[in-house]
Scaffold this motif. Sequence first.
Motif, PDB file in Angstrom:
ATOM      1  N   VAL A 107      12.483   2.677  -5.211  1.00  0.00           N
ATOM      2  CA  VAL A 107      11.465   2.286  -4.236  1.00  0.00           C
ATOM      3  C   VAL A 107      11.682   3.000  -2.916  1.00  0.00           C
ATOM      4  O   VAL A 107      10.741   3.493  -2.305  1.00  0.00           O
ATOM      5  N   ASN A 121      10.754   6.865  -2.801  1.00  0.00           N
ATOM      6  CA  ASN A 121       9.354   7.255  -2.921  1.00  0.00           C
ATOM      7  C   ASN A 121       8.511   6.392  -1.980  1.00  0.00           C
ATOM      8  O   ASN A 121       8.270   5.224  -2.265  1.00  0.00           O
ATOM      9  N   GLU A 162       5.435   6.093  -1.494  1.00  0.00           N
ATOM     10  CA  GLU A 162       4.215   5.528  -2.074  1.00  0.00           C
ATOM     11  C   GLU A 162       4.494   4.200  -2.767  1.00  0.00           C
ATOM     12  O   GLU A 162       3.585   3.413  -3.012  1.00  0.00           O
ATOM     13  N   ASP A 163       5.745   3.922  -3.108  1.00  0.00           N
ATOM     14  CA  ASP A 163       6.108   2.698  -3.821  1.00  0.00           C
ATOM     15  C   ASP A 163       6.452   1.529  -2.892  1.00  0.00           C
ATOM     16  O   ASP A 163       6.872   0.489  -3.366  1.00  0.00           O
ATOM     17  N   GLN A 185       4.598  -1.601  -3.815  1.00  0.00           N
ATOM     18  CA  GLN A 185       4.653  -2.015  -5.213  1.00  0.00           C
ATOM     19  C   GLN A 185       5.561  -3.232  -5.352  1.00  0.00           C
ATOM     20  O   GLN A 185       6.615  -3.309  -4.715  1.00  0.00           O
TER      21      GLN A 185
END
Length: 150
Positions: free
Chosen positions: A65, A68, A70-71, A74
């Motif tokens: 996580v 990245n 972008e995560d 999430q």
Amino acid sequence: MTNVLIGSWLLLIILIAAAFLAYYFFPTAFPVFSRRAHVPNQGVIKRDWVATGRIDFAATSITKVTSNPEDYDQPVEFKLLVEERRIVESLAGNENLEVQWRLATLREAKAVVTQYHKYLSDHSLIKTVSDETASLPLPPPMATQDNPSD
């Protein structure tokens, strides 16, 4: 006489070498000589484990996580950790502070969530369904048969 003496010395050297090799390759066969690396502290506990109030979160896939960006939004399974400490007096009379992190109990997790919700409500950060619908602009009035809008 010298042959018997040399033969007994050779036999002794062979036995010592065999014992060394057996211990080197099969250390579990000799539990008496095993190291005691995991022996707990032999001191006297002066104050048992007490929660310090510090908390932390742990996740199994946190490296994926954080690597990245972008995560970040999430969902990931987190575990609530609680810090504890205790004071142990060693055999020499020194006081040692031991610190450990453990998984939180249900009661501790509920206390954290309760404090978090109290903080959100005190700072008007909780959005309810009625708050979200009130912030949306109202649709224009529709013309009906009973109430024509002109």
